[in-house]
Design a protein around this motif. Structure first.
Motif, short mmCIF file in Angstrom:
data_model
loop_
_atom_site.label_atom_id
_atom_site.label_comp_id
_atom_site.label_asym_id
_atom_site.label_seq_id
_atom_site.Cartn_x
_atom_site.Cartn_y
_atom_site.Cartn_z
N ALA A 357 34.19 45.21 3.56
CA ALA A 357 33.70 44.44 4.70
C ALA A 357 32.60 45.14 5.47
CB ALA A 357 34.86 44.13 5.65
N VAL A 358 32.23 46.36 5.08
CA VAL A 358 31.22 47.11 5.81
C VAL A 358 29.89 46.37 5.88
CG1 VAL A 358 29.79 49.20 5.76
CG2 VAL A 358 32.27 49.38 5.52
N PRO A 359 29.36 45.81 4.79
CA PRO A 359 28.07 45.11 4.90
C PRO A 359 28.10 43.99 5.94
CG PRO A 359 28.63 45.43 2.60
CD PRO A 359 29.85 45.81 3.39
N GLU A 360 29.16 43.18 5.93
CA GLU A 360 29.25 42.09 6.89
C GLU A 360 29.43 42.63 8.31
OE1 GLU A 360 29.31 38.45 8.71
OE2 GLU A 360 28.57 39.04 6.74
N MET A 361 30.20 43.69 8.48
CA MET A 361 30.40 44.25 9.81
C MET A 361 29.09 44.79 10.38
SD MET A 361 32.77 44.58 12.12
CE MET A 361 31.94 44.66 13.71
N LEU A 362 28.29 45.43 9.56
CA LEU A 362 26.99 45.92 10.03
C LEU A 362 26.09 44.76 10.42
CD1 LEU A 362 26.29 48.86 7.55
CD2 LEU A 362 26.72 49.03 10.01
N ARG A 363 26.13 43.66 9.67
CA ARG A 363 25.34 42.48 10.05
C ARG A 363 25.79 41.94 11.41
NH1 ARG A 363 25.25 41.51 4.28
NH2 ARG A 363 27.28 40.47 4.33
N ARG A 364 27.11 41.92 11.62
CA ARG A 364 27.63 41.40 12.88
C ARG A 364 27.31 42.33 14.05
NH1 ARG A 364 33.44 38.41 11.43
NH2 ARG A 364 32.70 37.42 9.50
N ILE A 365 27.35 43.63 13.81
CA ILE A 365 26.96 44.58 14.86
C ILE A 365 25.51 44.34 15.27
CG2 ILE A 365 26.48 47.01 15.36
CD1 ILE A 365 28.90 47.72 13.62
N LYS A 366 24.64 44.15 14.30
CA LYS A 366 23.22 43.91 14.59
C LYS A 366 23.05 42.61 15.37
CE LYS A 366 18.69 43.59 12.38
NZ LYS A 366 17.94 43.63 11.08
N ARG A 367 23.76 41.55 14.95
CA ARG A 367 23.63 40.26 15.63
C ARG A 367 24.15 40.34 17.06
NH1 ARG A 367 27.49 36.70 16.51
NH2 ARG A 367 28.86 37.47 14.85
N ILE A 368 25.32 40.92 17.25
CA ILE A 368 25.93 40.96 18.58
C ILE A 368 25.14 41.87 19.51
CG2 ILE A 368 28.00 41.68 19.84
CD1 ILE A 368 29.62 40.74 17.39
N SER A 369 24.62 42.98 19.02
CA SER A 369 23.83 43.85 19.88
C SER A 369 22.57 43.13 20.35
CB SER A 369 23.47 45.15 19.16
OG SER A 369 22.68 44.90 18.01
N GLY A 370 22.01 42.29 19.50
CA GLY A 370 20.86 41.49 19.92
C GLY A 370 21.24 40.47 20.98
N GLU A 371 22.38 39.81 20.79
CA GLU A 371 22.85 38.82 21.76
C GLU A 371 23.15 39.45 23.11
OE1 GLU A 371 24.99 35.91 18.41
OE2 GLU A 371 26.22 37.13 19.77
N TRP A 372 23.63 40.68 23.10
CA TRP A 372 24.00 41.37 24.34
C TRP A 372 22.84 42.21 24.90
CZ3 TRP A 372 29.11 42.05 26.64
CH2 TRP A 372 30.07 41.18 26.10
N ASN A 373 21.70 42.19 24.23
CA ASN A 373 20.53 42.94 24.69
C ASN A 373 20.83 44.43 24.82
OD1 ASN A 373 17.83 43.24 25.53
ND2 ASN A 373 18.41 43.14 27.68
N VAL A 374 21.49 44.96 23.78
CA VAL A 374 21.89 46.37 23.78
C VAL A 374 21.26 47.07 22.57
CG1 VAL A 374 23.84 47.94 23.46
CG2 VAL A 374 24.07 45.99 25.00
N GLU A 375 20.52 48.13 22.83
CA GLU A 375 20.00 48.95 21.74
C GLU A 375 21.09 49.90 21.28
OE1 GLU A 375 16.26 51.96 20.68
OE2 GLU A 375 16.78 51.54 22.78
N ILE A 376 21.24 50.05 19.97
CA ILE A 376 22.29 50.92 19.45
C ILE A 376 21.75 51.87 18.39
CG2 ILE A 376 24.16 49.25 19.87
CD1 ILE A 376 24.09 48.66 16.83
N GLY A 377 22.48 52.93 18.19
CA GLY A 377 22.36 53.77 17.01
C GLY A 377 23.72 53.78 16.33
N ILE A 378 23.75 53.98 15.03
CA ILE A 378 25.03 53.94 14.32
C ILE A 378 25.17 55.18 13.46
CG2 ILE A 378 26.49 52.68 12.68
CD1 ILE A 378 24.98 50.15 13.36
N ILE A 379 26.33 55.85 13.60
CA ILE A 379 26.77 56.83 12.63
C ILE A 379 28.10 56.33 12.07
CG2 ILE A 379 25.60 58.94 13.38
CD1 ILE A 379 27.93 59.56 15.18
#
Length: 473
Positions: A357-379
Motif C-alpha cells: 500500500a506504500v505507493p497509494e499512501m504516498l499518493r494520498r499524502i501528496k494529495r492531502i498536503s496540497g489540500e491542506w496547503n502544507v509543505e512536507i518532506g518525507i523520510i
C-alpha cells in the motif's frame, strides 16, 4: 476522585527517598522536563522532578505517589515525538537519567543487562566491543534511552532484518504503580508460561509500569556491509523497486527512503550535497550484508541492477566508511534538517501501511498536503511500510494554531493509512498528541479491554495519566 496535591511535606518524603540533590522543585530546572521532541507547544510543567538511582528508589517513589495519589510521569531521554513524557497532570516527573549503567554483557547467554537510562548507542558500542550486535536500533540511537525504546517499542532502519525493540527485550525488572517490583522473562528466548506481561509492557508508554532493568538480546556480529544510494527521477518508480529489493534473496539490513524536499533542506542544514540532487525526486538508501567479499559483491550488484531496471538513473556504492557516513548523515538528520528550515516542523505522525500500500499512501499524502496547503518532506523505513511525513508550518500561521492544525492534518493521513490496512504509528507511539485519532479508530471492545488492563496495573491511574486512550480525570 481527583489527584492529591503535592504538598511540601510530600515533596520532602520524595526527596528523602531519592536524595536531596536528586529532587527538583526549582521552576527554571523543572522547565527542562515539561516537554519532549513534540515541541514546547505540547508541554506542561511538572510540580517536581525526582531522579532515582536504583530500583529500590523507584519503588519508594511509587509507594509515596500511590499513598497520596500523586500522578507520576516516567521520562527517559525526552526524545519522543508525541508528548509521551509530558506531565499533563502536573505532579512528579520520574526521570531515569541517572540509571544509566550497562550492568553485564553475558557472552554465554548472548544478552546484555542494562538500566533504562543507557543511551542506545552506548549499548551498541559495548556489544560490538565484545563481538556482538545490539540490533534494536532506532534512528535516535545517539540520544534515545533503552528504557524509552522499550516503552514505545521503537523501531528504526534495521527492522526489516531484525525487528523492533519488543523482539530484543527478553526480560525486565519493572515497578508497578503501587511500588511492587516484578521480574518478567529472563535469559531465555522462548516460553509458554502464562500471559506475556513483558510483551504487553513493550509499547505501553509508561502507563502500566516503569522498567528499571532490561535483559536484551545480542545478535552475532554481522558480516561485511555495504551501502548503496539509488537516485530516482520519479517516486512511483522508486517505490516499485522496493518490493523487488526486499524479495531479492540478498541480505538486506536497511531500505530507507528520502524525498526531494527532505534532502534539500537537510543538506542545506549540514552543508553538504548528495549525488544527482538537482534532478532526483527521491533516494533509496540500502544496506546489504554478506559473509565474504564475493557474497557482498554479488549482493550489491544484484540490488543495484534491480534499482537501475526499476528506473533509477544512478546507483552509488559507498567505497569507504566516510562515504557510508555521508549517506547516512542525511538520513539520520532529516528531522533536524526540516526543523532548521522551520522550527515548528512536526514529526509526530509516523504512519504504518502494508508494503503493497506504500505507493497509494504516498499518493494520498501528496494529495492531502496540497489540500491542506502544507509543505512536507518525507523520510521512511520504506522496507517495512513505515512512513514519516514531516510538515512545515504554513507562513503566517501562529504556533498555537499550528499545533492543532498539524495534528488535524496527521489525523487525516492516519485515517487514510487505516483505510489501507495500516495503523497510526509504527514506532513513535501515541502519547497524548495522537490520543483522539487512536480512540476514534479502536472498537469499543478493544478500548474496554485496554482500559481493563490499565486498571489492573494502575487502579488509581497515576502512571503517565492522560496518555494513549486515557483522558485526564
Amino acid at each position: 476522585m481527583g489527584y492529591g496535591s503535592l504538598t511540601k511535606e510530600i515533596f520532602e518524603e520524595l526527596a528523602s527517598a531519592v536524595g536531596r540533590a536528586a529532587a527538583i522543585i526549582d521552576a527554571d530546572a523543572l522547565e527542562n522536563y515539561a516537554y519532549d521532541q513534540a515541541g514546547r507547544v505540547w508541554g506542561h510543567m511538572p510540580e517536581a522532578v525526582v531522579r532515582p538511582r536504583n530500583t529500590e528508589q523507584v519503588s519508594s517513589v511509587m509507594k509515596i505517589a500511590s499513598k497520596y495519589r500523586i500522578p507520576v510521569t516516567p521520562r527517559g531521554a525526552g526524545s519522543g515525538l508525541n508528548g509521551g513524557a509530558v506531565p499533563l497532570a502536573g505532579g512528579v516527573v520520574l526521570s531515569l537519567e541517572r540509571m544509566n549503567k550497562i550492568l553485564e554483557i553475558d557472552k554465554i547467554n548472548r544478552v546484555a543487562v542494562v538500566e533504562p537510562g543507557v543511551v542506545t548507542n552506548d549499548l551498541c558500542r559495548a556489544a560490538a566491543a565484545e563481538g556482538f550486535l545490539y540490533a534494536g536500533y532506532p534512528m535516535s540511537t545517539e540520544t534515545s534511552f533503552i528504557g524509552g525504546n522499550f516503552a514505545t517499542n521503537a523501531g528504526g532502519g534495521k527492522v526489516i532484518r531484525y525487528g523492533s525493540t519488543r523482539r530484543h527485550v527478553l526480560g525486565a525488572e519493572v515497578v508497578l504503580a503501587s511500588g511492587e517490583i516484578l521480574h518478567l522473562g529472563g535469559r531465555f528466548r522462548k516460553d509458554t508460561w502464562g500471559y506475556s506481561l513483558l510483551n504487553l509492557l513493550a509499547g505501553s508508554e509508561g502507563t502500566l509500569a516503569i522498567a528499571t532493568k532490561l535483559i536484551v538480546n545480542l545478535e552475532p556480529k554481522p558480516g561485511k556491509v555495504v551501502n548503496l544510494l539509488a537516485c530516482y527521477p520519479d517516486v512511483e518508480k522508486l517505490v516499485e523497486s522496493v518490493a523487488k529489493v526486499i524479495g531479492s534473496g540478498r541480505r538486506i539490513i536497511s531500505c530507507e527512503f528520502m524525498d526531494r524536499n527532505l534532502v534539500k533542506y537537510t543538506t542545506e542544514y549540514l552543508g553538504c550535497a548528495l549525488p544527482e540532487q538537482e534532478r532526483s525526486e527521491g533516494y533509496l538508501l540500502i544496506q546489504v550484508e554478506g559473509d565474504t567479499d564475493e557474497q557482498l559483491e554479488e549482493g550489491y550488484e544484484t540490488v543495484g541492477k534491480i534499482c537501475l531496471e526499476g528506473g533509477a538513473f544512478e546507483v552509488f556504492v559507498a567505497e569507504s566508511r566516510t562515504d557510508s557516513a555521508a549517506m547516512w548523515n542525511v538520513r539520520q538528520n532529516g528531522l533536524e534538517g526540516m526543523r532548521a528550515r522551520d522550527p515548528y516542523a512536526c514529526a509526530s505522525g509516523d504512519l504504518m501501511v502494508p508494503l503493497s500500500a506504500v505507493p497509494e499512501m504516498l499518493r494520498r499524502i501528496k494529495r492531502i498536503s496540497g489540500e491542506w496547503n502544507v509543505e512536507i518532506g518525507i523520510i521512511s523505513h520504506i522496507g517495512d511500510g513505515n512512513l514519516h511525513p514531516i510538515p512545515l508550518k504554513p507562513e503566517g500561521m501562529t504556533p498555537e494554531r499550528w499545533a492543532s492544525y498539524a495534528e488535524e492534518f496527521f489525523s487525516a493521513l492516519i485515517n487514510e493509512a487505516i483505510s489501507l490496512g495500516g495503523v497510526g504509528s509504527g514506532e513513535h507511539g501515541v502519547g497524548h498528541v495522537k490520543q483522539k485519532v487512536l480512540t476514534e479508530n479502536k472498537t469499543p471492545a478493544e478500548l474496554e479491554i485496554m482500559r481493563g488492563i490499565k486498571k489492573a496495573f494502575d487502579p488509581q491511574n497515576i502512571l503517565n495519566p492522560g496518555k494513549m486512550f486515557f483522558k485526564l480525570q
